[in-house]
Design a protein around this motif. Structure first.
Motif, PDB file in Angstrom:
ATOM      1  N   THR A  35       0.820  -1.208   0.000  1.00  0.00           N
ATOM      2  CA  THR A  35       0.000   0.000   0.000  1.00  0.00           C
ATOM      3  C   THR A  35       0.854   1.257   0.000  1.00  0.00           C
ATOM      4  O   THR A  35       0.375   2.334  -0.353  1.00  0.00           O
ATOM      5  N   SER A  36       2.136   1.137   0.392  1.00  0.00           N
ATOM      6  CA  SER A  36       3.055   2.269   0.420  1.00  0.00           C
ATOM      7  C   SER A  36       4.463   1.755   0.167  1.00  0.00           C
ATOM      8  O   SER A  36       4.907   0.799   0.817  1.00  0.00           O
ATOM      9  N   MET A  37       5.164   2.372  -0.780  1.00  0.00           N
ATOM     10  CA  MET A  37       6.538   1.956  -1.060  1.00  0.00           C
ATOM     11  C   MET A  37       7.441   2.184   0.149  1.00  0.00           C
ATOM     12  O   MET A  37       8.162   1.286   0.586  1.00  0.00           O
ATOM     13  N   SER A  38       7.408   3.384   0.690  1.00  0.00           N
ATOM     14  CA  SER A  38       8.302   3.698   1.803  1.00  0.00           C
ATOM     15  C   SER A  38       7.958   2.880   3.047  1.00  0.00           C
ATOM     16  O   SER A  38       8.859   2.440   3.783  1.00  0.00           O
ATOM     17  N   ALA A  39       6.665   2.642   3.298  1.00  0.00           N
ATOM     18  CA  ALA A  39       6.262   1.872   4.478  1.00  0.00           C
ATOM     19  C   ALA A  39       6.667   0.407   4.378  1.00  0.00           C
ATOM     20  O   ALA A  39       6.719  -0.295   5.399  1.00  0.00           O
ATOM     21  N   SER A  40       6.957  -0.069   3.172  1.00  0.00           N
ATOM     22  CA  SER A  40       7.419  -1.447   3.010  1.00  0.00           C
ATOM     23  C   SER A  40       8.942  -1.538   3.069  1.00  0.00           C
ATOM     24  O   SER A  40       9.498  -2.623   2.939  1.00  0.00           O
ATOM     25  N   ILE A  41       9.607  -0.397   3.278  1.00  0.00           N
ATOM     26  CA  ILE A  41      11.066  -0.350   3.384  1.00  0.00           C
ATOM     27  C   ILE A  41      11.517   0.067   4.783  1.00  0.00           C
ATOM     28  O   ILE A  41      12.383  -0.574   5.389  1.00  0.00           O
ATOM     29  N   LEU A  42      10.928   1.115   5.312  1.00  0.00           N
ATOM     30  CA  LEU A  42      11.421   1.746   6.537  1.00  0.00           C
ATOM     31  C   LEU A  42      11.454   0.832   7.766  1.00  0.00           C
ATOM     32  O   LEU A  42      12.355   0.975   8.597  1.00  0.00           O
ATOM     33  N   PRO A  43      10.528  -0.138   7.928  1.00  0.00           N
ATOM     34  CA  PRO A  43      10.611  -1.002   9.125  1.00  0.00           C
ATOM     35  C   PRO A  43      11.715  -2.055   9.058  1.00  0.00           C
ATOM     36  O   PRO A  43      11.913  -2.777  10.046  1.00  0.00           O
ATOM     37  N   TYR A  44      12.426  -2.151   7.936  1.00  0.00           N
ATOM     38  CA  TYR A  44      13.278  -3.315   7.720  1.00  0.00           C
ATOM     39  C   TYR A  44      14.766  -2.973   7.587  1.00  0.00           C
ATOM     40  O   TYR A  44      15.487  -3.560   6.790  1.00  0.00           O
ATOM     41  N   LYS A  45      15.213  -2.051   8.407  1.00  0.00           N
ATOM     42  CA  LYS A  45      16.629  -1.693   8.424  1.00  0.00           C
ATOM     43  C   LYS A  45      17.475  -2.926   8.734  1.00  0.00           C
ATOM     44  O   LYS A  45      17.202  -3.668   9.670  1.00  0.00           O
ATOM     45  N   GLY A  46      18.498  -3.149   7.911  1.00  0.00           N
ATOM     46  CA  GLY A  46      19.389  -4.283   8.104  1.00  0.00           C
ATOM     47  C   GLY A  46      18.908  -5.575   7.484  1.00  0.00           C
ATOM     48  O   GLY A  46      19.650  -6.563   7.456  1.00  0.00           O
ATOM     49  N   LEU A  47      17.667  -5.611   7.000  1.00  0.00           N
ATOM     50  CA  LEU A  47      17.109  -6.848   6.449  1.00  0.00           C
ATOM     51  C   LEU A  47      17.054  -6.848   4.927  1.00  0.00           C
ATOM     52  O   LEU A  47      16.845  -7.892   4.312  1.00  0.00           O
ATOM     53  N   ILE A  48      17.263  -5.694   4.295  1.00  0.00           N
ATOM     54  CA  ILE A  48      17.163  -5.589   2.841  1.00  0.00           C
ATOM     55  C   ILE A  48      18.513  -5.884   2.211  1.00  0.00           C
ATOM     56  O   ILE A  48      19.516  -5.231   2.509  1.00  0.00           O
ATOM     57  N   GLY A  49      18.539  -6.877   1.320  1.00  0.00           N
ATOM     58  CA  GLY A  49      19.803  -7.304   0.738  1.00  0.00           C
ATOM     59  C   GLY A  49      19.971  -6.990  -0.734  1.00  0.00           C
ATOM     60  O   GLY A  49      21.083  -7.039  -1.261  1.00  0.00           O
ATOM     61  N   HIS A  50      18.867  -6.667  -1.430  1.00  0.00           N
ATOM     62  CA  HIS A  50      18.963  -6.376  -2.867  1.00  0.00           C
ATOM     63  C   HIS A  50      17.660  -5.701  -3.297  1.00  0.00           C
ATOM     64  O   HIS A  50      16.608  -5.939  -2.689  1.00  0.00           O
ATOM     65  N   VAL A  51      17.739  -4.865  -4.342  1.00  0.00           N
ATOM     66  CA  VAL A  51      16.551  -4.162  -4.815  1.00  0.00           C
ATOM     67  C   VAL A  51      16.501  -4.159  -6.335  1.00  0.00           C
ATOM     68  O   VAL A  51      17.466  -3.753  -7.000  1.00  0.00           O
ATOM     69  N   HIS A  52      15.382  -4.630  -6.876  1.00  0.00           N
ATOM     70  CA  HIS A  52      15.097  -4.547  -8.312  1.00  0.00           C
ATOM     71  C   HIS A  52      14.265  -3.306  -8.600  1.00  0.00           C
ATOM     72  O   HIS A  52      13.358  -2.967  -7.839  1.00  0.00           O
ATOM     73  N   ALA A  53      14.538  -2.677  -9.730  1.00  0.00           N
ATOM     74  CA  ALA A  53      13.784  -1.501 -10.153  1.00  0.00           C
ATOM     75  C   ALA A  53      13.125  -1.754 -11.503  1.00  0.00           C
ATOM     76  O   ALA A  53      13.790  -2.124 -12.467  1.00  0.00           O
ATOM     77  N   ALA A  54      11.820  -1.569 -11.537  1.00  0.00           N
ATOM     78  CA  ALA A  54      11.050  -1.559 -12.785  1.00  0.00           C
ATOM     79  C   ALA A  54       9.828  -0.715 -12.512  1.00  0.00           C
ATOM     80  O   ALA A  54       9.355  -0.624 -11.371  1.00  0.00           O
ATOM     81  N   ASP A  55       9.297  -0.074 -13.542  1.00  0.00           N
ATOM     82  CA  ASP A  55       8.107   0.735 -13.323  1.00  0.00           C
ATOM     83  C   ASP A  55       6.870  -0.162 -13.295  1.00  0.00           C
ATOM     84  O   ASP A  55       6.961  -1.379 -13.475  1.00  0.00           O
ATOM     85  N   ASN A  56       5.705   0.431 -13.050  1.00  0.00           N
ATOM     86  CA  ASN A  56       4.486  -0.365 -12.941  1.00  0.00           C
ATOM     87  C   ASN A  56       4.171  -1.115 -14.232  1.00  0.00           C
ATOM     88  O   ASN A  56       3.480  -2.135 -14.218  1.00  0.00           O
ATOM     89  N   THR A  57       4.694  -0.653 -15.337  1.00  0.00           N
ATOM     90  CA  THR A  57       4.505  -1.300 -16.634  1.00  0.00           C
ATOM     91  C   THR A  57       5.462  -2.467 -16.849  1.00  0.00           C
ATOM     92  O   THR A  57       5.368  -3.166 -17.843  1.00  0.00           O
ATOM     93  N   ARG A  58       6.388  -2.658 -15.942  1.00  0.00           N
ATOM     94  CA  ARG A  58       7.541  -3.547 -16.015  1.00  0.00           C
ATOM     95  C   ARG A  58       8.514  -3.133 -17.121  1.00  0.00           C
ATOM     96  O   ARG A  58       9.358  -3.911 -17.548  1.00  0.00           O
ATOM     97  N   SER A  59       8.364  -1.909 -17.573  1.00  0.00           N
ATOM     98  CA  SER A  59       9.377  -1.311 -18.423  1.00  0.00           C
ATOM     99  C   SER A  59      10.326  -0.517 -17.518  1.00  0.00           C
ATOM    100  O   SER A  59      10.275  -0.634 -16.301  1.00  0.00           O
ATOM    101  N   TYR A  60      11.180   0.286 -18.121  1.00  0.00           N
ATOM    102  CA  TYR A  60      12.257   0.949 -17.370  1.00  0.00           C
ATOM    103  C   TYR A  60      11.725   1.996 -16.393  1.00  0.00           C
ATOM    104  O   TYR A  60      10.648   2.571 -16.585  1.00  0.00           O
ATOM    105  N   PRO A  61      12.456   2.250 -15.304  1.00  0.00           N
ATOM    106  CA  PRO A  61      12.067   3.300 -14.366  1.00  0.00           C
ATOM    107  C   PRO A  61      11.897   4.643 -15.078  1.00  0.00           C
ATOM    108  O   PRO A  61      12.760   5.052 -15.861  1.00  0.00           O
ATOM    109  N   GLY A  62      10.772   5.304 -14.805  1.00  0.00           N
ATOM    110  CA  GLY A  62      10.467   6.564 -15.464  1.00  0.00           C
ATOM    111  C   GLY A  62       9.472   6.428 -16.587  1.00  0.00           C
ATOM    112  O   GLY A  62       8.977   7.429 -17.104  1.00  0.00           O
ATOM    113  N   SER A  63       9.153   5.197 -16.962  1.00  0.00           N
ATOM    114  CA  SER A  63       8.197   4.977 -18.053  1.00  0.00           C
ATOM    115  C   SER A  63       6.764   4.898 -17.570  1.00  0.00           C
ATOM    116  O   SER A  63       5.836   4.850 -18.373  1.00  0.00           O
ATOM    117  N   GLY A  64       6.573   4.879 -16.248  1.00  0.00           N
ATOM    118  CA  GLY A  64       5.236   4.694 -15.696  1.00  0.00           C
ATOM    119  C   GLY A  64       4.953   5.632 -14.546  1.00  0.00           C
ATOM    120  O   GLY A  64       5.314   6.809 -14.589  1.00  0.00           O
TER     121      GLY A  64
END
Length: 275
Positions: free
Chosen positions: A194-223
């Motif tokens: 429901t929120s991008m930041s709310a799905s990140i901020l509680p998990y300090k130290g637990l995030i090991g990798h991040v994929h980026a794609a827009d909502n269209t699954r095309s490149y970031p900035g296309s959606g």
């Protein structure tokens, strides 16, 4: 955070890798595009010249942020939760090979499709138990090699279970293996969170990798996804891994890579300024 994108040695047409083919030549191409890192997806770890990769990385300054294992499932049919125990054992032994490669390249190893496609929504308990059992075996081997495994959060339309950050964080707590971390993907997050930041901020130290794609699954900035919001949240929790495009090469490779990297670099620079 290092920005970059996914390459694959071979893959189906609909697979979200921006360049396919020889990885050594494609690391050189990535460097020419201005990528700081690449993520290497391949169905068979034995098929790659690791020493050649290391030499090319040293020459270009491009790092291999992650080893993708999904093609071993897509092209070879292996998974950690197959009903066939022999298939599960092949999945574990193949993960050992990915882990050996990752140890040499200083990369994380992605646990995405290889965790298996459980088919029964009512059978989560049995699925989770088998996944945890086999993942602990791989994680213990990875710990000996000082390698991090990352559990990719995949939307409900592709996998039935472990579809959002809260669910995966709970699974990892029960798993009790510090070298297994969470792997976020903005395409899947856009569906499940429901929120991008709310799905990140509680998990300090637990995030090991991040994929980026827009909502269209095309490149970031296309959606419609706000990558500045995501970068700020990642910066706030001290994430210093890769921000790696895993998306379709639409409308074409050059546009996807150049425009996507522009957006990701802009987001990372903005996050550094405001945090």
């Amino acid at each position: 955070m290092k920005t970059g994108f996914t390459i694959a040695t071979e893959a189906p047409a609909a697979y979200p890798a921006l360049i396919k083919g020889d990885p050594i030549e494609n690391i050189k191409k990535a460097a020419a595009y201005g990528a700081q890192s690449i993520e290497l997806h391949l169905p068979d770890p034995a098929s790659v010249d690791v020493e050649g990769l290391l030499k090319t990385c040293e020459e270009t300054g491009v790092t291999v942020s992650a080893i993708g294992t999904g093609l071993a499932t897509v092209l070879r049919g292996i998974s950690l939760t197959s009903d066939d125990e022999e298939v599960c054992q092949r999945a574990i032994s193949t993960l050992y090979e990915y882990i050996d490669m990752a140890a040499k390249l200083n990369s994380v190893v992605i646990m995405g499709s290889i965790r298996g496609r459980a088919s029964d929504p009512g059978g989560y308990g049995a699925y989770a138990e088998k996944l945890a059992k086999n993942l602990r075996i791989a994680a213990d081997y990875a710990a000996e090699k000082q390698v991090i495994l990352v559990m990719e959060i995949i939307n409900r339309y592709e996998l039935l279970f472990l579809n959002n950050a809260k669910q995966v964080a709970g699974f990892l707590k029960e798993l009790d293996r510090p070298n297994v971390k969470m792997h976020l993907d903005t395409f899947h997050m856009n569906i499940e969170e429901t929120s991008m930041s709310a799905s990140i901020l509680p998990y300090k130290g637990l995030i090991g990798h991040v994929h980026a794609a827009d909502n269209t699954r095309s490149y970031p900035g296309s959606g419609t996804i706000d990558f500045k919001e995501i970068a700020v949240a990642l910066q706030a929790v001290g994430y210093d891994g890769a921000f790696s495009m895993e998306c379709m090469a639409t409308p074409d490779e050059k546009t996807s890579i150049t425009e996507g990297l522009k957006v990701l670099n802009g987001a990372v620079n903005y996050a550094k300024q405001v945090c």
